[in-house]
Design a protein around this motif. Structure first.
Motif, PDB file in Angstrom:
ATOM      1  N   HIS A  35       0.817  -1.215   0.000  1.00  9.93           N
ATOM      2  CA  HIS A  35       0.000   0.000   0.000  1.00  9.93           C
ATOM      3  C   HIS A  35       0.846   1.259   0.000  1.00  9.93           C
ATOM      4  CE1 HIS A  35      -3.021  -2.904   1.057  1.00  9.93           C
ATOM      5  NE2 HIS A  35      -2.441  -3.157   2.205  1.00  9.93           N
ATOM      6  N   ILE A  72      -6.349   3.914  -0.147  1.00  9.11           N
ATOM      7  CA  ILE A  72      -6.752   3.087   0.999  1.00  9.11           C
ATOM      8  C   ILE A  72      -7.547   3.880   2.028  1.00  9.11           C
ATOM      9  CG2 ILE A  72      -4.779   1.541   0.747  1.00  9.11           C
ATOM     10  CD1 ILE A  72      -3.459   3.046   3.054  1.00  9.11           C
ATOM     11  N   HIS A  73      -7.697   5.192   1.836  1.00  8.80           N
ATOM     12  CA  HIS A  73      -8.482   6.007   2.767  1.00  8.80           C
ATOM     13  C   HIS A  73      -9.928   6.166   2.319  1.00  8.80           C
ATOM     14  CE1 HIS A  73      -4.732   6.849   4.698  1.00  8.80           C
ATOM     15  NE2 HIS A  73      -4.240   7.488   3.655  1.00  8.80           N
ATOM     16  N   SER A 101      -7.706   4.329  10.765  1.00  4.33           N
ATOM     17  CA  SER A 101      -7.299   3.624   9.545  1.00  4.33           C
ATOM     18  C   SER A 101      -8.067   2.328   9.412  1.00  4.33           C
ATOM     19  CB  SER A 101      -5.793   3.323   9.578  1.00  4.33           C
ATOM     20  OG  SER A 101      -5.051   4.526   9.638  1.00  4.33           O
ATOM     21  N   GLU A 113      -7.718  -2.291   3.516  1.00  4.89           N
ATOM     22  CA  GLU A 113      -6.777  -1.475   2.758  1.00  4.89           C
ATOM     23  C   GLU A 113      -6.285  -2.214   1.517  1.00  4.89           C
ATOM     24  OE1 GLU A 113      -3.694  -0.328   5.410  1.00  4.89           O
ATOM     25  OE2 GLU A 113      -4.841   1.286   6.327  1.00  4.89           O
ATOM     26  N   SER A 137      -6.817  -1.014  -2.223  1.00  7.70           N
ATOM     27  CA  SER A 137      -5.630  -0.865  -3.063  1.00  7.70           C
ATOM     28  C   SER A 137      -5.832  -1.531  -4.413  1.00  7.70           C
ATOM     29  CB  SER A 137      -4.412  -1.467  -2.353  1.00  7.70           C
ATOM     30  OG  SER A 137      -3.301  -1.542  -3.231  1.00  7.70           O
TER      31      SER A 137
END
Length: 228
Positions: A15, A66-67, A92, A98, A102
């Motif tokens: 990531h 990934i956010h 997170s 994530e 991705s």
């Protein structure tokens, strides 16, 4: 929309390229605001002040890397210097989430690159077909002009001859008639060929439009996955 470059090294961590907005800032230490999406449910009366202007921070939802889906507060100043991301509201995502985000963004970027490449190739193909059509039309126009010039010349010569006997006149008439029939056949065949080329060109253009629509459908599918 996204922050990473298409030329990123494939040897990066899983990531690594998606952390740019949360772990690195600009030269002046400001954490940049990621791309966002609308969320009418992200409301509230409490507020936080931005770092530099000391104004109420804007409530936003990330739509990048990934956010994606994480809520955050950011400087609301639109004109002048924006002091960037103030703080994340959501923590997170788990590593599995994530990783999924991705891969989805990789698919989206690859789809954009493929669409750009396809559009470029399709443009070249349409240009080449258009040039071929122009050449065929020019050849047809020239042929028509040559036939008309030949008929005019034969008519002029016939008028210049004085007292031609009947047999010679008939011979000339037959020659002109045969020539006219032959040229008419050539012109007819050329028209048929042009019609066929036009049909092929239109079919190719229709096929290209279908490819573009299919590509748009794929992108809409990916966006729908990301919006879930």
């Amino acid at each position: 929309m996204v922050s990473w470059s298409e030329d990123d090294d494939s040897s990066e961590s899983e990531h690594g390229r998606y952390y740019q907005y949360s772990t690195s800032g600009s030269d002046d230490g400001i954490v940049k605001i990621p791309a966002t999406t609308d969320d009418s449910e992200f409301e509230g009366n409490d507020y936080v002040l931005c770092h530099e202007h000391r104004k109420r921070a804007e409530r936003l939802v990330a739509f990048e890397g990934i956010h994606t889906g994480r809520r955050f507060l950011a400087c609301a100043v639109k004109d002048g210097k924006n002091c960037g991301l103030v703080e994340w509201v959501d923590p997170s995502w788990p590593a599995t989430m994530e990783n999924a985000l991705s891969k989805l963004w990789d698919m989206y970027e690859q789809s954009k690159r493929n669409r750009t490449k396809d559009n470029l190739m399709n443009s070249f193909a349409v240009h080449q077909l258009t040039q071929e059509k122009i050449k065929l039309q020019a050849s047809y126009d020239k042929l028509v002009g040559d036939v008309q010039a030949l008929l005019d010349e034969n008519e002029r010569r016939a008028q210049m001859e004085r007292k031609p006997d009947e047999s010679k006149l008939q011979e000339k008439y037959d020659m002109v008639k045969n020539l006219t029939v032959s040229q008419a056949s050539v012109i007819r065949n050329m028209k048929l060929k042009l019609a066929e080329e036009k049909t092929k060109l239109q079919a190719h253009i229709d096929e290209l439009e279908k490819v573009v629509e299919q590509t748009k459908a794929k992108l809409n599918g990916i966006k729908a996955i990301l919006d879930e």
